[in-house]
Design a protein around this motif. Sequence first.
Motif, PDB file in Angstrom:
ATOM      1  N   THR A 118      75.128  52.818 -46.792  1.00 19.95           N
ATOM      2  CA  THR A 118      73.698  53.077 -47.013  1.00 19.95           C
ATOM      3  C   THR A 118      73.115  52.073 -47.989  1.00 19.95           C
ATOM      4  N   PHE A 119      73.849  51.827 -49.071  1.00 20.32           N
ATOM      5  CA  PHE A 119      73.369  50.867 -50.068  1.00 20.32           C
ATOM      6  C   PHE A 119      73.273  49.460 -49.494  1.00 20.32           C
ATOM      7  N   VAL A 120      74.301  49.037 -48.783  1.00 15.10           N
ATOM      8  CA  VAL A 120      74.322  47.680 -48.224  1.00 15.10           C
ATOM      9  C   VAL A 120      73.181  47.480 -47.240  1.00 15.10           C
ATOM     10  N   LYS A 121      72.935  48.458 -46.404  1.00 14.43           N
ATOM     11  CA  LYS A 121      71.859  48.330 -45.419  1.00 14.43           C
ATOM     12  C   LYS A 121      70.493  48.303 -46.108  1.00 14.43           C
ATOM     13  N   TYR A 122      70.369  49.055 -47.196  1.00 15.05           N
ATOM     14  CA  TYR A 122      69.145  48.991 -47.992  1.00 15.05           C
ATOM     15  C   TYR A 122      68.953  47.587 -48.554  1.00 15.05           C
ATOM     16  N   ARG A 123      70.015  47.007 -49.097  1.00  8.32           N
ATOM     17  CA  ARG A 123      69.943  45.658 -49.665  1.00  8.32           C
ATOM     18  C   ARG A 123      69.690  44.605 -48.589  1.00  8.32           C
ATOM     19  N   GLN A 124      70.185  44.839 -47.394  1.00  8.30           N
ATOM     20  CA  GLN A 124      69.961  43.902 -46.291  1.00  8.30           C
ATOM     21  C   GLN A 124      68.532  43.977 -45.758  1.00  8.30           C
ATOM     22  N   GLY A 125      67.805  45.010 -46.119  1.00  5.49           N
ATOM     23  CA  GLY A 125      66.467  45.200 -45.570  1.00  5.49           C
ATOM     24  C   GLY A 125      66.472  45.898 -44.230  1.00  5.49           C
ATOM     25  N   LYS A 126      67.629  46.437 -43.837  1.00  7.26           N
ATOM     26  CA  LYS A 126      67.716  47.212 -42.591  1.00  7.26           C
ATOM     27  C   LYS A 126      67.363  48.653 -42.919  1.00  7.26           C
ATOM     28  N   LEU A 127      66.078  48.885 -43.143  1.00 12.20           N
ATOM     29  CA  LEU A 127      65.632  50.139 -43.741  1.00 12.20           C
ATOM     30  C   LEU A 127      65.817  51.337 -42.823  1.00 12.20           C
ATOM     31  N   ASP A 128      65.566  51.168 -41.527  1.00 16.65           N
ATOM     32  CA  ASP A 128      65.782  52.278 -40.597  1.00 16.65           C
ATOM     33  C   ASP A 128      67.256  52.668 -40.559  1.00 16.65           C
ATOM     34  N   ASP A 129      68.140  51.667 -40.570  1.00 17.77           N
ATOM     35  CA  ASP A 129      69.576  51.951 -40.570  1.00 17.77           C
ATOM     36  C   ASP A 129      69.993  52.626 -41.869  1.00 17.77           C
ATOM     37  N   ALA A 130      69.414  52.188 -42.980  1.00 17.00           N
ATOM     38  CA  ALA A 130      69.729  52.796 -44.271  1.00 17.00           C
ATOM     39  C   ALA A 130      69.300  54.257 -44.301  1.00 17.00           C
ATOM     40  N   LEU A 131      68.130  54.546 -43.754  1.00 14.07           N
ATOM     41  CA  LEU A 131      67.660  55.926 -43.708  1.00 14.07           C
ATOM     42  C   LEU A 131      68.553  56.788 -42.814  1.00 14.07           C
ATOM     43  N   ALA A 132      68.946  56.243 -41.676  1.00 15.45           N
ATOM     44  CA  ALA A 132      69.821  56.992 -40.769  1.00 15.45           C
ATOM     45  C   ALA A 132      71.149  57.301 -41.443  1.00 15.45           C
ATOM     46  N   SER A 133      71.709  56.305 -42.116  1.00 10.36           N
ATOM     47  CA  SER A 133      72.985  56.486 -42.801  1.00 10.36           C
ATOM     48  C   SER A 133      72.856  57.470 -43.961  1.00 10.36           C
ATOM     49  N   GLY A 134      71.787  57.294 -44.751  1.00 13.61           N
ATOM     50  CA  GLY A 134      71.591  58.170 -45.900  1.00 13.61           C
ATOM     51  C   GLY A 134      71.338  59.610 -45.495  1.00 13.61           C
ATOM     52  N   ASN A 135      70.524  59.826 -44.490  1.00 17.61           N
ATOM     53  CA  ASN A 135      70.237  61.185 -44.036  1.00 17.61           C
ATOM     54  C   ASN A 135      71.480  61.844 -43.432  1.00 17.61           C
ATOM     55  N   ARG A 136      72.285  61.049 -42.772  1.00 19.29           N
ATOM     56  CA  ARG A 136      73.531  61.605 -42.230  1.00 19.29           C
ATOM     57  C   ARG A 136      74.452  62.037 -43.361  1.00 19.29           C
ATOM     58  N   TYR A 137      74.507  61.223 -44.400  1.00 19.73           N
ATOM     59  CA  TYR A 137      75.324  61.585 -45.563  1.00 19.73           C
ATOM     60  C   TYR A 137      74.845  62.905 -46.166  1.00 19.73           C
ATOM     61  N   MET A 138      73.531  63.036 -46.356  1.00 20.30           N
ATOM     62  CA  MET A 138      72.994  64.226 -46.995  1.00 20.30           C
ATOM     63  C   MET A 138      73.208  65.477 -46.150  1.00 20.30           C
ATOM     64  N   SER A 139      73.225  65.317 -44.829  1.00 27.94           N
ATOM     65  CA  SER A 139      73.473  66.472 -43.963  1.00 27.94           C
ATOM     66  C   SER A 139      74.929  66.904 -44.010  1.00 27.94           C
ATOM     67  N   GLN A 140      75.827  65.951 -44.296  1.00 31.93           N
ATOM     68  CA  GLN A 140      77.256  66.255 -44.292  1.00 31.93           C
ATOM     69  C   GLN A 140      77.795  66.581 -45.686  1.00 31.93           C
ATOM     70  N   TYR A 141      77.232  65.921 -46.703  1.00 30.93           N
ATOM     71  CA  TYR A 141      77.795  66.066 -48.053  1.00 30.93           C
ATOM     72  C   TYR A 141      76.709  66.346 -49.103  1.00 30.93           C
ATOM     73  N   PRO A 142      75.874  67.367 -48.924  1.00 31.70           N
ATOM     74  CA  PRO A 142      74.759  67.591 -49.852  1.00 31.70           C
ATOM     75  C   PRO A 142      75.185  67.984 -51.260  1.00 31.70           C
ATOM     76  N   LYS A 143      76.413  68.476 -51.417  1.00 30.78           N
ATOM     77  CA  LYS A 143      76.884  68.932 -52.728  1.00 30.78           C
ATOM     78  C   LYS A 143      77.903  67.977 -53.353  1.00 30.78           C
ATOM     79  N   SER A 144      78.083  66.819 -52.757  1.00 32.62           N
ATOM     80  CA  SER A 144      79.095  65.890 -53.244  1.00 32.62           C
ATOM     81  C   SER A 144      78.638  65.188 -54.516  1.00 32.62           C
ATOM     82  N   GLN A 145      79.567  64.500 -55.153  1.00 28.84           N
ATOM     83  CA  GLN A 145      79.270  63.828 -56.413  1.00 28.84           C
ATOM     84  C   GLN A 145      78.308  62.652 -56.249  1.00 28.84           C
ATOM     85  N   ASP A 146      78.201  62.115 -55.047  1.00 32.57           N
ATOM     86  CA  ASP A 146      77.315  60.979 -54.814  1.00 32.57           C
ATOM     87  C   ASP A 146      76.005  61.377 -54.141  1.00 32.57           C
TER      88      ASP A 146
END
Length: 289
Positions: free
Chosen positions: A94-122
């Motif tokens: 998610t971070f790398v795609k954000y830095r690359q400017g691939k914003l739609d991909d970063a959002l897809a990756s980040g939202n998937r993370y939050m749906s799977q690991y909402p209580k995780s340390q990250d």
Amino acid sequence: MAYAGSEGMMKTARALFASLLVLSAGASISGCQSDPDIDITKLGLETDPPDVLYTQGLANMKAGNMAEAARKFDAIDRENPFSEWARKALVMSTFVKYRQGKLDDALASGNRYMSQYPKSQDAAYVQYLIGLTYSKQIVDVTQDQRASAKTIEAMQAVIDNYPNSEYVDDAQAKIRFARDQLAGKEMQVGRYYMERKEYLAAISRFRIVVEKYPNTNQIEEALARLVEAYYAMGIVDEAQTAAAVLGHNYPDSQWYADSYKLLQTGGAEPRENKGSWIAAAGKKLLLGS
């Protein structure tokens, strides 16, 4: 003659063996090329263990090779789904795609993370990354401000769900900026209506700013434009109230000075009508809400 014939046969055999080797190699290459299940460019990614791929991804990030870093992290996620390494790789992806400017991909990756690991340390960090990704898409107030609204939503989730995280202060700053943008959009449309002398339409836009975005950098102008619009319509008491609220909150503002002069041209001055919606909004301004 027998010896010579024997030697000739050996040479022929060696030549034939060499030809067979060439043909065999050619057949092997041809088979690899035609086999859809073999991709030699991905063999390394598929065979390296996840911890090695993760270390390689970090090394590529440090070297500035974001594209290769993304490949490594995505390979972990693909080959080791739902593992702890996959979870960590999804954060970095998610971070790398954000830095690359691939914003739609970063959002897809980040939202998937939050749906799977909402209580995780990250989770707080990933939610913050989602907010940053939306914030990076905010455009000039003359354009659509959907990204501003999404920024507020995402950053408010950081504040509400992870109030003790280190990202709260910047989340609040990003929200303030996004609210300024939304208020600025309303002002831009309101000014357009003012130029066309469509005062009621203009007032509705300025009212949104006063009531919904009071603590933004647009509030002084919004109150001054209300003075101007109401005065142009001959609704002097509302113009006076807007000027009074403006003067109470921003007595040194140039917008207040201009509003005061406008009222004076008709022999009026700032005076608050307690029953006006502007007076009610003014109380919220004084309370800082």
